[in-house]
Design a protein around this motif. Structure first.
Motif, PDB file in Angstrom:
ATOM      1  N   PRO A 258       0.812  -1.221   0.000  1.00 24.04           N
ATOM      2  CA  PRO A 258       0.000   0.000   0.000  1.00 24.04           C
ATOM      3  C   PRO A 258       0.848   1.275   0.000  1.00 24.04           C
ATOM      4  CG  PRO A 258      -0.811  -1.547   1.631  1.00 24.04           C
ATOM      5  CD  PRO A 258       0.515  -2.070   1.144  1.00 24.04           C
ATOM      6  N   LEU A 259       0.367   2.267  -0.748  1.00 27.31           N
ATOM      7  CA  LEU A 259       0.967   3.602  -0.800  1.00 27.31           C
ATOM      8  C   LEU A 259       0.292   4.476   0.243  1.00 27.31           C
ATOM      9  CD1 LEU A 259       2.580   5.945  -2.322  1.00 27.31           C
ATOM     10  CD2 LEU A 259       0.421   6.323  -3.531  1.00 27.31           C
ATOM     11  N   GLN A 260       1.108   5.209   0.993  1.00 25.13           N
ATOM     12  CA  GLN A 260       0.568   6.221   1.895  1.00 25.13           C
ATOM     13  C   GLN A 260       1.465   7.454   1.867  1.00 25.13           C
ATOM     14  OE1 GLN A 260      -2.092   4.986   5.227  1.00 25.13           O
ATOM     15  NE2 GLN A 260      -0.334   3.645   5.627  1.00 25.13           N
ATOM     16  N   LEU A 261       0.852   8.580   2.226  1.00 20.56           N
ATOM     17  CA  LEU A 261       1.543   9.860   2.244  1.00 20.56           C
ATOM     18  C   LEU A 261       1.673  10.325   3.692  1.00 20.56           C
ATOM     19  CD1 LEU A 261      -0.613  11.650  -0.500  1.00 20.56           C
ATOM     20  CD2 LEU A 261       1.322  10.098  -0.829  1.00 20.56           C
ATOM     21  N   LYS A 262       2.804  10.935   4.023  1.00 20.87           N
ATOM     22  CA  LYS A 262       3.004  11.459   5.376  1.00 20.87           C
ATOM     23  C   LYS A 262       2.544  12.912   5.421  1.00 20.87           C
ATOM     24  CE  LYS A 262       6.068  11.579   9.240  1.00 20.87           C
ATOM     25  NZ  LYS A 262       7.283  11.054   9.814  1.00 20.87           N
ATOM     26  N   ALA A 263       1.522  13.157   6.231  1.00 24.08           N
ATOM     27  CA  ALA A 263       0.944  14.493   6.345  1.00 24.08           C
ATOM     28  C   ALA A 263       1.830  15.394   7.192  1.00 24.08           C
ATOM     29  CB  ALA A 263      -0.446  14.407   6.953  1.00 24.08           C
ATOM     30  N   THR A 264       1.831  16.664   6.840  1.00 23.02           N
ATOM     31  CA  THR A 264       2.612  17.649   7.593  1.00 23.02           C
ATOM     32  C   THR A 264       1.764  18.389   8.614  1.00 23.02           C
ATOM     33  OG1 THR A 264       2.165  19.347   5.940  1.00 23.02           O
ATOM     34  CG2 THR A 264       4.178  18.059   5.652  1.00 23.02           C
ATOM     35  N   TYR A 265       0.445  18.198   8.598  1.00 29.42           N
ATOM     36  CA  TYR A 265      -0.462  19.046   9.361  1.00 29.42           C
ATOM     37  C   TYR A 265      -1.334  18.323  10.381  1.00 29.42           C
ATOM     38  CZ  TYR A 265      -3.415  17.127   5.751  1.00 29.42           C
ATOM     39  OH  TYR A 265      -4.048  16.254   4.910  1.00 29.42           O
ATOM     40  N   THR A 266      -1.101  17.040  10.636  1.00 27.52           N
ATOM     41  CA  THR A 266      -1.956  16.291  11.549  1.00 27.52           C
ATOM     42  C   THR A 266      -1.166  15.216  12.259  1.00 27.52           C
ATOM     43  OG1 THR A 266      -3.961  14.930  11.719  1.00 27.52           O
ATOM     44  CG2 THR A 266      -2.691  14.709   9.709  1.00 27.52           C
ATOM     45  N   THR A 267      -1.681  14.767  13.392  1.00 26.17           N
ATOM     46  CA  THR A 267      -1.035  13.672  14.110  1.00 26.17           C
ATOM     47  C   THR A 267      -1.307  12.330  13.437  1.00 26.17           C
ATOM     48  OG1 THR A 267      -2.932  13.463  15.593  1.00 26.17           O
ATOM     49  CG2 THR A 267      -1.103  14.874  16.320  1.00 26.17           C
ATOM     50  N   GLU A 268      -2.372  12.244  12.650  1.00 26.78           N
ATOM     51  CA  GLU A 268      -2.622  11.045  11.846  1.00 26.78           C
ATOM     52  C   GLU A 268      -1.699  11.151  10.644  1.00 26.78           C
ATOM     53  OE1 GLU A 268      -6.755  10.599  10.853  1.00 26.78           O
ATOM     54  OE2 GLU A 268      -7.342  11.401  12.789  1.00 26.78           O
ATOM     55  N   SER A 269      -0.433  10.801  10.844  1.00 28.60           N
ATOM     56  CA  SER A 269       0.576  11.210   9.878  1.00 28.60           C
ATOM     57  C   SER A 269       0.554  10.441   8.557  1.00 28.60           C
ATOM     58  CB  SER A 269       1.964  11.139  10.505  1.00 28.60           C
ATOM     59  OG  SER A 269       2.262   9.816  10.893  1.00 28.60           O
ATOM     60  N   TRP A 270       0.102   9.195   8.515  1.00 28.52           N
ATOM     61  CA  TRP A 270       0.092   8.437   7.257  1.00 28.52           C
ATOM     62  C   TRP A 270      -1.332   8.311   6.749  1.00 28.52           C
ATOM     63  CZ3 TRP A 270       4.408   7.916   4.758  1.00 28.52           C
ATOM     64  CH2 TRP A 270       5.614   7.915   5.457  1.00 28.52           C
ATOM     65  N   GLN A 271      -1.520   8.646   5.479  1.00 26.03           N
ATOM     66  CA  GLN A 271      -2.859   8.629   4.899  1.00 26.03           C
ATOM     67  C   GLN A 271      -2.787   8.383   3.396  1.00 26.03           C
ATOM     68  OE1 GLN A 271      -3.361  13.394   4.536  1.00 26.03           O
ATOM     69  NE2 GLN A 271      -3.694  12.561   6.534  1.00 26.03           N
ATOM     70  N   TRP A 272      -3.942   8.079   2.832  1.00 25.13           N
ATOM     71  CA  TRP A 272      -4.034   7.880   1.388  1.00 25.13           C
ATOM     72  C   TRP A 272      -4.159   9.223   0.683  1.00 25.13           C
ATOM     73  CZ3 TRP A 272      -7.984   4.826   4.107  1.00 25.13           C
ATOM     74  CH2 TRP A 272      -7.573   3.514   4.342  1.00 25.13           C
ATOM     75  N   PRO A 273      -3.884   9.262  -0.625  1.00 25.66           N
ATOM     76  CA  PRO A 273      -4.167  10.487  -1.376  1.00 25.66           C
ATOM     77  C   PRO A 273      -5.668  10.764  -1.336  1.00 25.66           C
ATOM     78  CG  PRO A 273      -2.789   8.987  -2.667  1.00 25.66           C
ATOM     79  CD  PRO A 273      -3.255   8.228  -1.458  1.00 25.66           C
ATOM     80  N   GLY A 274      -6.029  11.904  -0.788  1.00 23.60           N
ATOM     81  CA  GLY A 274      -7.441  12.251  -0.656  1.00 23.60           C
ATOM     82  C   GLY A 274      -7.616  13.436   0.262  1.00 23.60           C
ATOM     83  N   GLY A 275      -8.865  13.773   0.531  1.00 22.92           N
ATOM     84  CA  GLY A 275      -9.126  14.901   1.407  1.00 22.92           C
ATOM     85  C   GLY A 275     -10.603  15.153   1.578  1.00 22.92           C
ATOM     86  N   ASN A 276     -10.908  16.265   2.221  1.00 17.75           N
ATOM     87  CA  ASN A 276     -12.289  16.623   2.508  1.00 17.75           C
ATOM     88  C   ASN A 276     -13.031  17.070   1.248  1.00 17.75           C
ATOM     89  OD1 ASN A 276     -12.266  16.096   5.301  1.00 17.75           O
ATOM     90  ND2 ASN A 276     -11.195  18.028   5.652  1.00 17.75           N
ATOM     91  N   MET A 277     -14.312  16.743   1.217  1.00 16.99           N
ATOM     92  CA  MET A 277     -15.156  17.107   0.085  1.00 16.99           C
ATOM     93  C   MET A 277     -15.397  18.607   0.069  1.00 16.99           C
ATOM     94  SD  MET A 277     -17.937  13.989   0.117  1.00 16.99           S
ATOM     95  CE  MET A 277     -19.053  14.900  -0.924  1.00 16.99           C
ATOM     96  N   ASP A 278     -15.378  19.174  -1.112  1.00 21.40           N
ATOM     97  CA  ASP A 278     -15.764  20.566  -1.318  1.00 21.40           C
ATOM     98  C   ASP A 278     -17.267  20.632  -1.580  1.00 21.40           C
ATOM     99  OD1 ASP A 278     -13.169  21.485  -1.052  1.00 21.40           O
ATOM    100  OD2 ASP A 278     -12.801  21.653  -3.208  1.00 21.40           O
TER     101      ASP A 278
END
Length: 167
Positions: A33-53
């Motif tokens: 699995p691919l994950q990205l390390k976030a710079t702005y949250t304690t949940e540091s590893w996540q998938w490419p994605g985000g909040n809905m507009d």
């Protein structure tokens, strides 16, 4: 309030609040699995994605966020792997959070090499086995990854809840 009709806007005000996110789950050709390390949250590893507009569907969100965060222009069709319901985001977040995780498929070595991160959101990406991810992630976050990875491998859709009582 039982059996009392309310205008729609007033009725909606009585319902629980929720925000939503959407993302794509990718693996490499070895199934990692691919994950990205976030710079702005304690949940540091996540998938490419985000909040809905506003006005976006979960699928549109997942594809847009993936492009913005990795440079990957995903042209596949939507296949929902699972939904994620977050029951506790802390006292300062007055809503539940619902996630839609879609199958991004398998990335080639060339696609992985072409990932370009937005440095304001992510500092690195990694492809690791589930065993390697488990050593780096909180039990709550790893549960979500493991269940979504299981869904991808089995072809079944999963529902995952995380919160204080879930892990």
């Amino acid at each position: 309030m039982a059996n009392t009709w309310l205008p729609p806007a007033q009725y909606v005000d009585t319902l629980p609040r929720a925000t939503a996110y959407a993302c794509l789950h990718f693996t490499d050709t070895a199934g990692r699995p691919l994950q990205l390390k976030a710079t702005y949250t304690t949940e540091s590893w996540q998938w490419p994605g985000g909040n809905m507009d506003p006005g976006e569907t979960p699928w549109e969100t997942a594809v847009r966020e993936c492009r913005e965060e990795t440079g990957i222009v995903f042209a596949g069709r939507p296949r929902l792997l699972g939904t994620h319901f977050v029951t506790d985001r802390g006292e300062d977040w007055p809503a539940n959070h619902i996630g839609f995780i879609f199958d991004g498929g398998e990335l080639t070595d060339g696609q992985v090499a072409g990932i370009v991160l937005d440095p304001e959101e992510h500092s690195e990406y990694r492809l690791q086995t589930l065993e390697e991810w488990q050593r780096e992630m909180s039990p709550r976050d790893f549960l979500r990854l493991a269940e979504i990875d299981r869904a991808r491998r089995s072809g079944a859709t999963v529902y995952v809840e995380t919160g204080p009582a879930a892990v």
